[in-house]
Design a protein around this motif. Sequence first.
Motif, PDB file in Angstrom:
ATOM      1  N   UNK A 173      -6.407   3.297   2.381  1.00  0.00           N
ATOM      2  CA  UNK A 173      -6.389   3.565   0.936  1.00  0.00           C
ATOM      3  C   UNK A 173      -6.596   5.051   0.676  1.00  0.00           C
ATOM      4  N   UNK A 174      -7.576   5.645   1.391  1.00  0.00           N
ATOM      5  CA  UNK A 174      -7.826   7.093   1.222  1.00  0.00           C
ATOM      6  C   UNK A 174      -6.604   7.903   1.622  1.00  0.00           C
ATOM      7  N   UNK A 175      -6.018   7.560   2.776  1.00  0.00           N
ATOM      8  CA  UNK A 175      -4.869   8.322   3.270  1.00  0.00           C
ATOM      9  C   UNK A 175      -3.641   8.101   2.394  1.00  0.00           C
ATOM     10  N   UNK A 176      -3.525   6.930   1.772  1.00  0.00           N
ATOM     11  CA  UNK A 176      -2.415   6.659   0.872  1.00  0.00           C
ATOM     12  C   UNK A 176      -2.458   7.499  -0.386  1.00  0.00           C
ATOM     13  N   UNK A 177      -3.654   7.906  -0.772  1.00  0.00           N
ATOM     14  CA  UNK A 177      -3.810   8.743  -1.963  1.00  0.00           C
ATOM     15  C   UNK A 177      -3.540  10.219  -1.669  1.00  0.00           C
ATOM     16  N   UNK A 201       0.827  -1.211   0.000  1.00  0.00           N
ATOM     17  CA  UNK A 201       0.000   0.000   0.000  1.00  0.00           C
ATOM     18  C   UNK A 201       0.859   1.259   0.000  1.00  0.00           C
ATOM     19  N   UNK A 202       0.336   2.281  -0.644  1.00  0.00           N
ATOM     20  CA  UNK A 202       1.074   3.546  -0.754  1.00  0.00           C
ATOM     21  C   UNK A 202       1.382   4.140   0.614  1.00  0.00           C
ATOM     22  N   UNK A 203       0.437   4.036   1.539  1.00  0.00           N
ATOM     23  CA  UNK A 203       0.647   4.630   2.861  1.00  0.00           C
ATOM     24  C   UNK A 203       1.807   3.945   3.584  1.00  0.00           C
ATOM     25  N   UNK A 204       1.966   2.644   3.382  1.00  0.00           N
ATOM     26  CA  UNK A 204       3.074   1.912   4.000  1.00  0.00           C
ATOM     27  C   UNK A 204       4.402   2.346   3.390  1.00  0.00           C
ATOM     28  N   UNK A 205       4.431   2.457   2.073  1.00  0.00           N
ATOM     29  CA  UNK A 205       5.663   2.892   1.396  1.00  0.00           C
ATOM     30  C   UNK A 205       6.062   4.293   1.848  1.00  0.00           C
ATOM     31  N   UNK A 206       5.080   5.190   1.972  1.00  0.00           N
ATOM     32  CA  UNK A 206       5.371   6.555   2.424  1.00  0.00           C
ATOM     33  C   UNK A 206       5.922   6.562   3.846  1.00  0.00           C
ATOM     34  N   UNK A 207       5.329   5.736   4.709  1.00  0.00           N
ATOM     35  CA  UNK A 207       5.790   5.672   6.097  1.00  0.00           C
ATOM     36  C   UNK A 207       7.219   5.140   6.180  1.00  0.00           C
ATOM     37  N   UNK A 229      17.983  -0.424   9.178  1.00  0.00           N
ATOM     38  CA  UNK A 229      17.749  -1.424   8.149  1.00  0.00           C
ATOM     39  C   UNK A 229      16.320  -1.295   7.638  1.00  0.00           C
ATOM     40  N   UNK A 230      16.145  -1.572   6.347  1.00  0.00           N
ATOM     41  CA  UNK A 230      14.842  -1.408   5.721  1.00  0.00           C
ATOM     42  C   UNK A 230      13.795  -2.320   6.366  1.00  0.00           C
ATOM     43  N   UNK A 231      14.185  -3.517   6.758  1.00  0.00           N
ATOM     44  CA  UNK A 231      13.263  -4.446   7.400  1.00  0.00           C
ATOM     45  C   UNK A 231      12.725  -3.905   8.712  1.00  0.00           C
ATOM     46  N   UNK A 232      13.593  -3.239   9.467  1.00  0.00           N
ATOM     47  CA  UNK A 232      13.172  -2.642  10.729  1.00  0.00           C
ATOM     48  C   UNK A 232      12.209  -1.491  10.476  1.00  0.00           C
ATOM     49  N   UNK A 233      12.468  -0.713   9.436  1.00  0.00           N
ATOM     50  CA  UNK A 233      11.583   0.401   9.091  1.00  0.00           C
ATOM     51  C   UNK A 233      10.202  -0.123   8.694  1.00  0.00           C
ATOM     52  N   UNK A 234      10.171  -1.214   7.931  1.00  0.00           N
ATOM     53  CA  UNK A 234       8.887  -1.819   7.555  1.00  0.00           C
ATOM     54  C   UNK A 234       8.143  -2.318   8.788  1.00  0.00           C
ATOM     55  N   UNK A 235       8.849  -2.920   9.723  1.00  0.00           N
ATOM     56  CA  UNK A 235       8.219  -3.435  10.943  1.00  0.00           C
ATOM     57  C   UNK A 235       7.602  -2.298  11.759  1.00  0.00           C
ATOM     58  N   UNK A 292       9.541   5.314   3.831  1.00  0.00           N
ATOM     59  CA  UNK A 292      10.432   6.363   3.318  1.00  0.00           C
ATOM     60  C   UNK A 292      10.702   7.417   4.388  1.00  0.00           C
ATOM     61  N   UNK A 293       9.648   7.801   5.098  1.00  0.00           N
ATOM     62  CA  UNK A 293       9.788   8.813   6.145  1.00  0.00           C
ATOM     63  C   UNK A 293      10.694   8.322   7.271  1.00  0.00           C
ATOM     64  N   UNK A 294      10.504   7.082   7.687  1.00  0.00           N
ATOM     65  CA  UNK A 294      11.329   6.507   8.753  1.00  0.00           C
ATOM     66  C   UNK A 294      12.784   6.405   8.305  1.00  0.00           C
ATOM     67  N   UNK A 295      12.997   5.956   7.074  1.00  0.00           N
ATOM     68  CA  UNK A 295      14.368   5.813   6.557  1.00  0.00           C
ATOM     69  C   UNK A 295      15.053   7.182   6.411  1.00  0.00           C
ATOM     70  N   UNK A 296      14.268   8.202   6.069  1.00  0.00           N
ATOM     71  CA  UNK A 296      14.836   9.544   5.928  1.00  0.00           C
ATOM     72  C   UNK A 296      15.320  10.068   7.278  1.00  0.00           C
ATOM     73  N   UNK A 297      14.526   9.807   8.338  1.00  0.00           N
ATOM     74  CA  UNK A 297      14.892  10.273   9.675  1.00  0.00           C
ATOM     75  C   UNK A 297      15.991   9.422  10.306  1.00  0.00           C
TER      76      UNK A 297
END
Length: 86
Positions: A50-54, A2-8, A20-26, A10-15
């Motif tokens: 879905x709405x918030x991801x858009x 989902x887009x909202x997960x990908x955005x989250x 590790x990417x796996x930890x950011x996904x978790x 990215x935000x975590x990885x930026x900060x």
Amino acid sequence: MPAILEDAVKSIMKENPDMKKGAAYAIATKSLQKSGDLKEGTVEATEKGKRRGEMSKATRARTRARKYKIERERGKRDERNTEGRD
């Protein structure tokens, strides 16, 4: 994903660029499940997710601010953990 997960993520990885990417996904998955944007125990988006991801990041921030303003006006206590934030 989902887009909202990908955005989250990215935000975590930026900060936290050394995370590790796996930890950011978790972290993102657990947070979004708790807020109701993802179904519990999955990475499938709910209708809300879905709405918030858009939405853009700025639009999500405005709707979140509006939600907490309404709750404050109704007398609901803000129980978000903001300790350690600037």
